[in-house]
Design a protein around this motif. Sequence first.
Motif, PDB file in Angstrom:
ATOM      1  N   ASP A 137       0.509  -0.916   0.056  1.00  0.00           N
ATOM      2  CA  ASP A 137       0.027   0.214   0.043  1.00  0.00           C
ATOM      3  C   ASP A 137       0.654   1.378  -0.188  1.00  0.00           C
ATOM      4  O   ASP A 137       0.686   2.273  -0.062  1.00  0.00           O
ATOM      5  CB  ASP A 137      -0.691  -0.034   1.393  1.00  0.00           C
ATOM      6  N   GLN A 138       2.389   1.450  -0.239  1.00  0.00           N
ATOM      7  CA  GLN A 138       2.971   2.121  -0.077  1.00  0.00           C
ATOM      8  C   GLN A 138       2.525   3.640  -1.087  1.00  0.00           C
ATOM      9  O   GLN A 138       2.882   3.307  -2.133  1.00  0.00           O
ATOM     10  CB  GLN A 138       4.670   1.885  -0.347  1.00  0.00           C
ATOM     11  N   GLY A 139       2.580   4.655  -0.782  1.00  0.00           N
ATOM     12  CA  GLY A 139       2.055   5.500  -1.153  1.00  0.00           C
ATOM     13  C   GLY A 139       1.005   6.130  -1.839  1.00  0.00           C
ATOM     14  O   GLY A 139       0.647   6.757  -2.560  1.00  0.00           O
ATOM     15  N   LEU A 140      -0.094   4.291  -1.126  1.00  0.00           N
ATOM     16  CA  LEU A 140      -1.662   4.826  -2.268  1.00  0.00           C
ATOM     17  C   LEU A 140      -1.947   5.896  -1.558  1.00  0.00           C
ATOM     18  O   LEU A 140      -1.994   5.435   0.229  1.00  0.00           O
ATOM     19  CB  LEU A 140      -2.163   3.193  -2.572  1.00  0.00           C
ATOM     20  N   ALA A 173       8.538   5.907  10.503  1.00  0.00           N
ATOM     21  CA  ALA A 173       8.214   7.335  10.931  1.00  0.00           C
ATOM     22  C   ALA A 173       9.060   8.025  10.114  1.00  0.00           C
ATOM     23  O   ALA A 173      10.233   8.436  10.137  1.00  0.00           O
ATOM     24  CB  ALA A 173       8.375   7.498  12.224  1.00  0.00           C
ATOM     25  N   PRO A 174       8.431   9.550   9.245  1.00  0.00           N
ATOM     26  CA  PRO A 174       9.577   9.834   8.574  1.00  0.00           C
ATOM     27  C   PRO A 174      10.562  10.819   9.510  1.00  0.00           C
ATOM     28  O   PRO A 174      10.476  10.932  10.372  1.00  0.00           O
ATOM     29  CB  PRO A 174       8.519  11.288   8.507  1.00  0.00           C
ATOM     30  N   ALA A 209       2.161   4.183   5.404  1.00  0.00           N
ATOM     31  CA  ALA A 209       2.244   4.162   4.160  1.00  0.00           C
ATOM     32  C   ALA A 209       1.914   4.908   3.194  1.00  0.00           C
ATOM     33  O   ALA A 209       2.845   5.449   2.145  1.00  0.00           O
ATOM     34  CB  ALA A 209       1.102   3.022   3.881  1.00  0.00           C
ATOM     35  N   GLN A 210       1.315   6.179   3.665  1.00  0.00           N
ATOM     36  CA  GLN A 210       1.091   7.399   3.358  1.00  0.00           C
ATOM     37  C   GLN A 210       1.371   8.158   4.602  1.00  0.00           C
ATOM     38  O   GLN A 210      -0.198   8.694   4.483  1.00  0.00           O
ATOM     39  CB  GLN A 210       0.079   7.417   1.636  1.00  0.00           C
ATOM     40  N   PRO A 211       2.555   9.089   4.604  1.00  0.00           N
ATOM     41  CA  PRO A 211       2.243   9.342   6.435  1.00  0.00           C
ATOM     42  C   PRO A 211       1.974  11.062   6.087  1.00  0.00           C
ATOM     43  O   PRO A 211       2.052  11.785   4.131  1.00  0.00           O
ATOM     44  CB  PRO A 211       3.982   9.683   6.723  1.00  0.00           C
ATOM     45  N   SER A 212       0.834  11.507   6.741  1.00  0.00           N
ATOM     46  CA  SER A 212       0.535  12.808   6.541  1.00  0.00           C
ATOM     47  C   SER A 212       0.504  14.082   8.331  1.00  0.00           C
ATOM     48  O   SER A 212       0.965  12.942   9.075  1.00  0.00           O
ATOM     49  CB  SER A 212      -1.375  13.034   6.550  1.00  0.00           C
ATOM     50  N   ARG A 247       2.081  16.676   3.557  1.00  0.00           N
ATOM     51  CA  ARG A 247       0.705  16.073   3.902  1.00  0.00           C
ATOM     52  C   ARG A 247      -0.507  17.291   5.229  1.00  0.00           C
ATOM     53  O   ARG A 247      -0.414  16.534   5.591  1.00  0.00           O
ATOM     54  CB  ARG A 247       0.600  15.235   3.623  1.00  0.00           C
ATOM     55  N   VAL A 248       0.688  17.905   5.657  1.00  0.00           N
ATOM     56  CA  VAL A 248      -0.055  18.772   6.601  1.00  0.00           C
ATOM     57  C   VAL A 248      -1.004  20.034   6.213  1.00  0.00           C
ATOM     58  O   VAL A 248      -1.368  20.547   5.052  1.00  0.00           O
ATOM     59  CB  VAL A 248       0.921  19.684   6.653  1.00  0.00           C
ATOM     60  N   HIS A 249      -2.503  19.527   6.392  1.00  0.00           N
ATOM     61  CA  HIS A 249      -3.346  19.635   6.244  1.00  0.00           C
ATOM     62  C   HIS A 249      -4.561  20.029   7.216  1.00  0.00           C
ATOM     63  O   HIS A 249      -4.229  19.705   8.844  1.00  0.00           O
ATOM     64  CB  HIS A 249      -4.062  18.735   5.177  1.00  0.00           C
ATOM     65  N   VAL A 250      -4.675  21.417   8.149  1.00  0.00           N
ATOM     66  CA  VAL A 250      -5.433  21.774   9.548  1.00  0.00           C
ATOM     67  C   VAL A 250      -6.587  22.177   8.957  1.00  0.00           C
ATOM     68  O   VAL A 250      -6.405  22.857   7.943  1.00  0.00           O
ATOM     69  CB  VAL A 250      -4.235  22.773  10.487  1.00  0.00           C
TER      70      VAL A 250
END
Length: 347
Positions: A137-140, A173-174, A209-212, A247-250
């Motif tokens: 699932d990496q990047g999905l 983790a990143p 798999a797609q860290p945010s 992928r920072v979203h607030v």
Amino acid sequence: MAVVPLAALHRKLFDETDGSKFARLKERLLKKHAADERLAVLDILTAYARDGQLLHWRSFLMSDIVHLVEGNKHAAFFAWALEQPELAYWGVDGLLKSTGVDAYAPLVALATSGATSLEVRAKAIKSLAVFSRQPFDQGLPPDPGHWKAEQLRLSAVLAWQADGYPDGAGYKAPATHYTLTRPLSRLEIAAAFLERKLALLRQREQDLAQPSNWLTVASDDDMAEIDAHWVLPEIYRRFLEWYSPLRVHVDGKRFLQGLHLYGAAQLVKAQHGYAIHAVHPHKIATWPPKLVVIADAGGDPYCLHLEEKTIDGDLPVYRAKHGTGGWRFELHTDDFIAFLHEIALAA
């Protein structure tokens, strides 16, 4: 309020024809009886999933069933559920939870079946990836319901099966900068404050798999591409290099449409639609050349003005509304660090 006996709730659930009333009865069943009479509640829910008269609720109950199940007592039910198109999605997790590695073979068969819906096939691969720690699932997208057919990594899944279903290494983790835990400067303190708030968001929802919602160390290649486009002030360049948003979203009252804060990997491409034409790669004459878009909220750009440095080398942040027939920029915060504090308060 008196507790309704379990047998009475059982009868009421099977007799109810109104979906809203059924929902209230189901919640009462879980709240009043699930803790002390878990197996009896599971028997009621699985019986309804098999034969209940409200068809949509037969599907909706599956997530509650998966949550309550322990051990392999209900393995046969989940094996049956995989054969029911309306129940198979959550049946995937139920079979894994109840049988562990014994679920691998039937789930691989499900994932590779052309007779199964794309959503269920994707769910099988996603759940296998999580359970086995393999990178299918990496990047999905975290929700397999958003996967496309070409994103089903069937060759990798089949190779894993042929190799005997080995456990994977999972995801790390990143990488983050050490100053997030030992901040000294104004920028470091602001970034550390934002990181603490983002960490709370990650506790609620995170898929490595797609860290945010991470502040990460930027790659040398991304920083080189940025340097080829602009001479950025040291404060903002250091922010991108040490604390590049991933992928920072607030959202919240301050940003009702949600704010996306760009990272080093996004910054150049993010100018498209603002300073650069979205389709044809040429500069837009009406865009002020010294404005760099660093974030957007519902399409409204937030920009740094490269020629308006403050005394300490920071830059003011301007905002404009899109769809008004022309860009009219207004001062949003006096400097970028103040903008970071605002984002942290909204997170």
